[in-house]
Scaffold this active site. Sequence first.
Site, PDB file in Angstrom:
ATOM      1  N   GLU A 266      52.777 -65.595  31.844  1.00  0.00           N
ATOM      2  CA  GLU A 266      53.148 -64.609  32.870  1.00  0.00           C
ATOM      3  C   GLU A 266      53.557 -63.352  32.118  1.00  0.00           C
ATOM      4  O   GLU A 266      54.589 -63.327  31.455  1.00  0.00           O
ATOM      5  CB  GLU A 266      54.273 -65.148  33.755  1.00  0.00           C
ATOM      6  N   CYS A 300      58.843 -57.705  35.598  1.00  0.00           N
ATOM      7  CA  CYS A 300      57.400 -57.605  35.381  1.00  0.00           C
ATOM      8  C   CYS A 300      56.713 -57.113  36.654  1.00  0.00           C
ATOM      9  O   CYS A 300      55.686 -56.463  36.595  1.00  0.00           O
ATOM     10  CB  CYS A 300      56.826 -58.918  34.893  1.00  0.00           C
ATOM     11  N   GLU A 397      53.250 -50.553  30.420  1.00  0.00           N
ATOM     12  CA  GLU A 397      54.452 -51.052  31.071  1.00  0.00           C
ATOM     13  C   GLU A 397      55.676 -50.486  30.347  1.00  0.00           C
ATOM     14  O   GLU A 397      55.924 -50.807  29.189  1.00  0.00           O
ATOM     15  CB  GLU A 397      54.474 -52.583  31.006  1.00  0.00           C
TER      16      GLU A 397
END
Length: 494
Positions: A266, A300, A397
């Site tokens: 993940e 996330c 990110e």
Amino acid sequence: MTDLPSTVHAILDRAGPLLVDGEWVDAIDGGTLPVFDPSTAEELTTVAAAGPKDVDAAVVAARRAFDEGPWRRLSPGERTRLLWRLADLVEEHAEEFAVLESLDVGKPIVAARAGDVRGAVAVLRYTAGWADKLEGETLPLAAPPDGEYHAFTVREPVGVCAQIIPWNYPLVMAVWKIAPALAAGCTVVLKPAEETPLSALRLGELIKEAGFPPGVVNIIPGFGETAGAALAAHTGVDKIAFTGSTEVGRQIAHAAADNLSRVSLELGGKSPNVVFADADLERAIPGSARAIFTNAGQSCGSGSRVYIEEPVFDEVVSGIVAEAEALRLGPGLDERSQLGPIVSARQLERVSGYVDDAVADGATIVTGGARPELPGWFYRPTIVTDVRAEMQIVREEVFGPVLVAVPFSDYDDLVRRANDTRFGLAAGTWTRDLRKAFRVVRDMRAGRLYVNCWSVIDPALPVGGFKESGWGREMGRAVRELYTEVKAACVRID
Ligand code: ADP
Ligand code: MG
């Protein structure tokens, strides 16, 4: 530190050793790691840091606990009972966990209580219920060679699970990993992030108290490059479950490939949040602010790119700016804090680096873009406009309280731009038009979709990503795929 509850002082004093084979032990080579309070940048305590020898000892213990039992001989109902017992214990100690999480990550205590601890308990209870529902199927053979057969499948635990977790939601991540593995009858070696080992160590104490047999759960804080890498590469591991950066996820996948161990990942995200002009802006504006600023943007699934339909662009941007500027920055343990610090000095540097580069590239900071006058690793909630699609701040990110706002007018162009990312974790939209809502759900290449809400995380909803956001789905029924092997049995009966 003096005004901390005495239970937390006691935990900090005790925190240190590794949980291996049911015992608290020091690292074999004496390694330690410092634990910081991001709200003050001061050291809280030190804990043992696992080295390769400790990793080996933990895997051997988990292997023995899996291969020789008694864990495997427990009935599924008994595993359910133990997981419920653990949920009750975490709930009984909820305030301690909230304080630990707040100290270790810097997150506002109010959020730690309502989100992290409550969420962890809910996942434990939900997942406990899967232990006795991991059934197989009865299968009519499609083209049997001759004779009569009775064929069926059974699900068996995949074995020893290496679980490596990040620092943003330490307790929740620990529970997301260990609960489904234990429900399935696996054994576990959990490596918390080096930044945030405290709640996992406290969880280890409760795991012992709940009565899980020795070796079933081993908890070994340690550094990623040493303990994490050794764990991922260990040949005694059957399955690796990792949550963290895409960069490290790739290294984990390589390690798994060498041993052909099962692996679920993940990873990162850069999730698009679409605000249509017809949306209920009273909800869309605060909702879009929360989508990015919750947990200081260190999630996330953060909605880190907001695409706003042209006619309402200025109104929505100034609304989100007002939300950002109204957030009270402050130390995690302060009940009034709404936005905590960034977890580490290194991470703070990354976040501010992305913003500074964007400015140098011609982007505009509408609010934030700097550190406040506070002692810890704080960064102001930041909104950036005038970006181009190829800028790093749009593509990478940031993992901080930094939102990129982009106007759109044409729907197909919006879809192309929203999907123009190597990630695919989450996406969402705010609209009153059902057709637009379902079109967005259809068109976004992402594992989680939100309409008129954001970041609803529920134990029943699978979590995972498309593209470079990962492999596999956690939670919900996905536990069946992640932590079991399917065995097909064929019995000739004529
Ligand atoms: P971040 O960069 O935000 O710290 P990481 O992906 O590096 O996120 O960290 C997530 C988890 O992965 C942590 O537990 C960390 O210790 C671990 N980790 C980091 N590097 C490695 C590695 N090379 N192998 C295995 N685990 C690692
Ligand atoms: Mg790291």
